[in-house]
Design a protein around this motif. Sequence first.
Motif, mmCIF file in Angstrom:
data_model
loop_
_atom_site.group_PDB
_atom_site.id
_atom_site.type_symbol
_atom_site.label_atom_id
_atom_site.label_comp_id
_atom_site.label_asym_id
_atom_site.label_seq_id
_atom_site.Cartn_x
_atom_site.Cartn_y
_atom_site.Cartn_z
ATOM 1 N N TYR A 6 57.569 61.241 -6.494
ATOM 2 C CA TYR A 6 57.130 60.953 -7.796
ATOM 3 C C TYR A 6 57.615 61.606 -8.808
ATOM 4 C CZ TYR A 6 53.651 57.939 -4.947
ATOM 5 O OH TYR A 6 53.212 57.464 -4.180
ATOM 6 N N TYR A 7 57.754 61.000 -9.771
ATOM 7 C CA TYR A 7 58.096 61.486 -11.208
ATOM 8 C C TYR A 7 56.824 61.413 -12.001
ATOM 9 C CZ TYR A 7 63.226 61.498 -10.460
ATOM 10 O OH TYR A 7 64.498 61.899 -9.880
ATOM 11 N N THR A 8 56.475 62.405 -12.837
ATOM 12 C CA THR A 8 55.504 62.311 -13.827
ATOM 13 C C THR A 8 55.923 61.790 -15.096
ATOM 14 O OG1 THR A 8 55.907 64.782 -14.712
ATOM 15 C CG2 THR A 8 54.364 64.371 -12.791
ATOM 16 N N THR A 9 55.201 61.149 -15.835
ATOM 17 C CA THR A 9 55.414 60.920 -17.395
ATOM 18 C C THR A 9 56.385 61.842 -18.170
ATOM 19 O OG1 THR A 9 53.260 59.614 -17.430
ATOM 20 C CG2 THR A 9 54.353 60.078 -19.734
ATOM 21 N N SER A 10 56.210 63.071 -17.958
ATOM 22 C CA SER A 10 56.854 63.957 -18.721
ATOM 23 C C SER A 10 58.135 64.131 -18.036
ATOM 24 C CB SER A 10 56.285 65.305 -18.443
ATOM 25 O OG SER A 10 56.987 66.577 -19.055
ATOM 26 N N GLU A 11 58.369 64.238 -16.618
ATOM 27 C CA GLU A 11 59.746 63.907 -16.089
ATOM 28 C C GLU A 11 60.584 62.803 -16.495
ATOM 29 O OE1 GLU A 11 58.810 66.604 -11.993
ATOM 30 O OE2 GLU A 11 57.902 64.503 -12.022
ATOM 31 N N VAL A 12 59.772 61.741 -16.350
ATOM 32 C CA VAL A 12 60.494 60.528 -16.789
ATOM 33 C C VAL A 12 61.047 60.543 -18.083
ATOM 34 C CG1 VAL A 12 60.108 57.887 -17.320
ATOM 35 C CG2 VAL A 12 59.339 59.171 -15.205
ATOM 36 N N LYS A 13 60.298 60.756 -19.220
ATOM 37 C CA LYS A 13 60.664 60.956 -20.483
ATOM 38 C C LYS A 13 61.908 62.073 -20.487
ATOM 39 C CE LYS A 13 57.369 62.371 -22.998
ATOM 40 N NZ LYS A 13 56.002 62.822 -23.546
ATOM 41 N N GLU A 14 61.977 63.253 -19.803
ATOM 42 C CA GLU A 14 62.989 64.211 -19.764
ATOM 43 C C GLU A 14 64.145 63.434 -19.291
ATOM 44 O OE1 GLU A 14 64.132 68.057 -17.724
ATOM 45 O OE2 GLU A 14 62.305 68.081 -18.320
ATOM 46 N N ILE A 15 64.162 62.668 -18.096
ATOM 47 C CA ILE A 15 65.112 61.941 -17.585
ATOM 48 C C ILE A 15 66.138 61.064 -18.584
ATOM 49 C CG2 ILE A 15 65.950 60.425 -15.995
ATOM 50 C CD1 ILE A 15 63.722 61.425 -14.062
ATOM 51 N N PHE A 16 65.197 60.280 -19.421
ATOM 52 C CA PHE A 16 65.674 59.243 -20.221
ATOM 53 C C PHE A 16 65.982 59.971 -21.792
ATOM 54 C CE2 PHE A 16 63.774 56.773 -17.148
ATOM 55 C CZ PHE A 16 64.877 55.915 -16.590
ATOM 56 N N GLY A 17 65.355 61.227 -22.088
ATOM 57 C CA GLY A 17 65.697 61.742 -23.074
ATOM 58 C C GLY A 17 64.808 61.246 -24.175
ATOM 59 N N TRP A 18 63.592 60.613 -23.805
ATOM 60 C CA TRP A 18 62.522 60.180 -24.573
ATOM 61 C C TRP A 18 61.719 61.277 -25.359
ATOM 62 C CZ3 TRP A 18 61.168 55.988 -20.918
ATOM 63 C CH2 TRP A 18 62.428 55.053 -20.747
ATOM 64 N N LYS A 19 61.445 61.212 -26.568
ATOM 65 C CA LYS A 19 60.480 62.453 -27.228
ATOM 66 C C LYS A 19 58.905 62.155 -27.023
ATOM 67 C CE LYS A 19 64.022 64.678 -28.756
ATOM 68 N NZ LYS A 19 64.795 65.588 -27.650
ATOM 69 N N SER A 20 58.808 60.934 -27.133
ATOM 70 C CA SER A 20 57.195 60.673 -27.303
ATOM 71 C C SER A 20 56.811 59.617 -26.181
ATOM 72 C CB SER A 20 56.895 59.827 -28.635
ATOM 73 O OG SER A 20 57.404 58.497 -28.582
ATOM 74 N N ASN A 21 55.488 59.632 -25.915
ATOM 75 C CA ASN A 21 54.859 58.733 -25.101
ATOM 76 C C ASN A 21 54.609 57.202 -25.873
ATOM 77 O OD1 ASN A 21 54.002 60.607 -23.192
ATOM 78 N ND2 ASN A 21 51.987 60.816 -23.996
ATOM 79 N N ASN A 22 54.885 56.990 -26.882
ATOM 80 C CA ASN A 22 55.052 55.893 -27.567
ATOM 81 C C ASN A 22 56.462 55.240 -27.308
ATOM 82 O OD1 ASN A 22 54.193 53.857 -29.519
ATOM 83 N ND2 ASN A 22 55.685 54.473 -30.982
ATOM 84 N N THR A 23 57.344 56.117 -26.859
ATOM 85 C CA THR A 23 58.628 55.279 -26.342
ATOM 86 C C THR A 23 58.341 54.764 -24.972
ATOM 87 O OG1 THR A 23 59.996 56.836 -27.962
ATOM 88 C CG2 THR A 23 61.049 55.949 -25.842
ATOM 89 N N MET A 24 57.463 55.479 -24.332
ATOM 90 C CA MET A 24 57.236 54.901 -22.901
ATOM 91 C C MET A 24 56.719 53.631 -22.914
ATOM 92 S SD MET A 24 58.094 57.289 -20.381
ATOM 93 C CE MET A 24 56.942 56.618 -19.034
ATOM 94 N N HIS A 25 55.568 53.478 -23.790
ATOM 95 C CA HIS A 25 54.920 52.269 -24.051
ATOM 96 C C HIS A 25 55.919 51.192 -24.514
ATOM 97 C CE1 HIS A 25 51.143 54.233 -23.219
ATOM 98 N NE2 HIS A 25 51.334 54.999 -24.215
ATOM 99 N N ILE A 26 56.685 51.441 -25.334
ATOM 100 C CA ILE A 26 57.718 50.437 -25.811
ATOM 101 C C ILE A 26 58.463 50.155 -24.506
ATOM 102 C CG2 ILE A 26 59.482 50.045 -27.340
ATOM 103 C CD1 ILE A 26 58.284 51.790 -29.621
ATOM 104 N N LYS A 27 58.961 50.897 -23.827
ATOM 105 C CA LYS A 27 59.935 50.703 -22.744
ATOM 106 C C LYS A 27 59.135 49.841 -21.634
ATOM 107 C CE LYS A 27 63.715 52.439 -24.094
ATOM 108 N NZ LYS A 27 65.020 52.089 -24.488
ATOM 109 N N LYS A 28 57.730 50.149 -21.503
ATOM 110 C CA LYS A 28 57.080 49.292 -20.613
ATOM 111 C C LYS A 28 56.905 47.878 -20.729
ATOM 112 C CE LYS A 28 53.585 52.328 -19.604
ATOM 113 N NZ LYS A 28 52.427 52.697 -19.190
ATOM 114 N N ALA A 29 56.619 47.767 -22.216
ATOM 115 C CA ALA A 29 56.295 46.450 -22.924
ATOM 116 C C ALA A 29 57.615 45.619 -22.756
ATOM 117 C CB ALA A 29 55.893 46.564 -24.236
#
Length: 64
Positions: free
Chosen positions: A2-25
């Motif tokens: 598994y990848y964690t949230t932190s690892e996923v953000k690093e893979i895609f170069g995203w800085k914030s959890n907000n970006t994660m929420h936007i990408k999921k939405a």
Amino acid sequence: MYYTTSEVKEIFGWKSNNTMHIKKASGFMPEPDLPGSPNKWLKSKIDAIVNAPNSGTTDQKNDA
């Protein structure tokens, strides 16, 4: 496995959890396979996104 949230953000170069929420939405990111804190995604799912054309990763070169 598994990848964690932190690892996923690093893979895609995203800085914030907000970006994660936007990408999921938007449907770009699937819901986590193991919800929690941190969430976890199967590596195979994230690797498939990274290897797909136009994946949105920041390390790709733009030929235009």
